[in-house]
Design an enzyme around this catalytic site. Sequence first.
Site, PDB file in Angstrom:
ATOM      1  CE1 TYR A 133      -4.061   2.030   0.507  1.00  0.00           C
ATOM      2  CE2 TYR A 133      -2.539   3.439   1.719  1.00  0.00           C
ATOM      3  CZ  TYR A 133      -3.753   3.248   1.083  1.00  0.00           C
ATOM      4  OH  TYR A 133      -4.660   4.285   1.012  1.00  0.00           O
ATOM      5  CD  GLN A 197     -11.729   2.243  -0.206  1.00  0.00           C
ATOM      6  OE1 GLN A 197     -11.846   2.236   1.016  1.00  0.00           O
ATOM      7  NE2 GLN A 197     -11.819   3.347  -0.937  1.00  0.00           N
ATOM      8  CG  ASN A 226      -6.209   6.986   6.294  1.00  0.00           C
ATOM      9  OD1 ASN A 226      -6.448   5.791   6.460  1.00  0.00           O
ATOM     10  ND2 ASN A 226      -6.880   7.719   5.419  1.00  0.00           N
ATOM     11  CD  GLN A 271       9.840  13.040   9.700  1.00  0.00           C
ATOM     12  OE1 GLN A 271       9.005  12.147   9.699  1.00  0.00           O
ATOM     13  NE2 GLN A 271      10.613  13.297   8.642  1.00  0.00           N
ATOM     14  CG  HIS A 341      11.575   8.916  11.892  1.00  0.00           C
ATOM     15  ND1 HIS A 341      10.235   9.241  11.778  1.00  0.00           N
ATOM     16  CD2 HIS A 341      11.904   8.244  10.766  1.00  0.00           C
ATOM     17  CE1 HIS A 341       9.773   8.782  10.622  1.00  0.00           C
ATOM     18  NE2 HIS A 341      10.764   8.175   9.986  1.00  0.00           N
ATOM     19  CG  ASP A 374      11.709  10.570   5.677  1.00  0.00           C
ATOM     20  OD1 ASP A 374      11.484   9.563   6.382  1.00  0.00           O
ATOM     21  OD2 ASP A 374      11.389  11.723   6.017  1.00  0.00           O
ATOM     22  CD  GLU A 428       3.554 -31.764  27.131  1.00  0.00           C
ATOM     23  OE1 GLU A 428       2.998 -32.001  26.034  1.00  0.00           O
ATOM     24  OE2 GLU A 428       4.433 -30.880  27.276  1.00  0.00           O
ATOM     25  CG  HIS A 433       1.719 -36.413  21.377  1.00  0.00           C
ATOM     26  ND1 HIS A 433       0.362 -36.364  21.432  1.00  0.00           N
ATOM     27  CD2 HIS A 433       2.130 -35.220  20.860  1.00  0.00           C
ATOM     28  CE1 HIS A 433      -0.052 -35.189  20.980  1.00  0.00           C
ATOM     29  NE2 HIS A 433       1.011 -34.471  20.619  1.00  0.00           N
TER      30      HIS A 433
END
Length: 446
Positions: A133, A197, A226, A271, A341, A374, A428, A433
């Site tokens: 994204y 979306q 966001n 920033q 940062h 950056d 156990e 097992h």
Amino acid sequence: MSTPFLRRIDLRGQTLDAMALRSVVPRADVDVAAALASVAPICEDVRTRGVPALLELTERFDGVRTTDVRVPAHALTDALAALDPQVRAALEESIRRARLVHADQRRTSTTTQVVPGGTVAERWVPVGRVGLYVPGGRAVYPSSVVMNVVPAQAAGVTSIAVTSPAQKEFGGSVHPTILAACALLGVEEVYAVGGAQAIAMFAYGARDADGTVVVQPVDVVTGPGNIYVASAKRYVQGVVGIDSEAGPTEIAVLADATADPVHVAADLVSQAEHDPMAAAVLVTDSTALADAVEEALVGRVAATKHAGRVEEALRGRQSAVVLVDDVDAGLAVVDAYAAEHLEIQTADARAVAARVRNAGAVFVGAHSPVSLGDYCAGSNHVLPTGGTAAHSGGLSVQTFLRGVHVVDYDERALREVAPHVVALAQSEDLPAHGDAVTARFAGEQR
């Protein structure tokens, strides 16, 4: 005198433990969970209706009506051909440096001989498909294309898709600079879809109205966004892997009297221009430096292009000057804050930086500003926010790799350890097992 941009938190003379420090360091009011109420129906709409839902949501949220979510191949080549030569050169250098750094992050498969005839190997296998994204709101972020794509490619991922919000001014397509960056990196699958979306599209895949698969689902979704993007990542986590729930960007500067206040002010502003919710924090034992930084901010904020956005960020409760007794106390504060940062602008900055435990990335000395990271340091700028750097790292090659253990024991090696397996299985109360081991030696004389 005008009201200072940064409020002050005075911790001098106090001895605070980590718990107390976490409660006093400045934080943004970001409630990812609260956004789930808005995000959940969007994700479910995409999951059930696919592309028709994506087109309707793009029109609703981005004001763009389109007929196809995928960007045509010619748009990428056209964008690259039209790219400003200086921007192209800068992107190419950014890619070159990022590839150098990320190539060294590749993991080496190992094989350990536990006993004669018994080995455990660890193979590092890339995920098959990733969805990356790239934000497209207040600014355009071709650098985020580089930061997402390069580590995925270095990991050996063979199927890479990028998505970024549709832009009205570009006819409903993705911003051409982002498309050009994709073309430079050899990424051909790009979608003009943003927000929650887009995350749902990658997590669930999407079919057209006639049932044709338009977008294949991915294994991992990465990239900043966001609060709705972060919330959508939380919603689909488990269906797919995610890198993190990125919040507003943060810069913390640990500085003493040796720091240049102009440098510090410039870095805080850099920033703060991202977002009104961006956090800018100065931790210092020098009131003279704090005063000089405030003075430098006055002219610098007024002169910067996004002055309104910057001022809102600096005056927000997420930003502050934290006054401490000395650099050691400052280190305790920045470790509690765990900044995305962290700049170290002190005497003997390298030694101080070596003592930092919690930060997404550390920038050492006067000539390593966050802006370098950056774009062109070679490091990755997709980093943990909101204090999560205390337990998580930034985007890297490891994000796209899985460690697979391969167990290879022969009969003798299994026979030797069988009594221990049986004893532990009995302890156990899982006797089957143990039986799974002893069945291999049934009928033998004991």
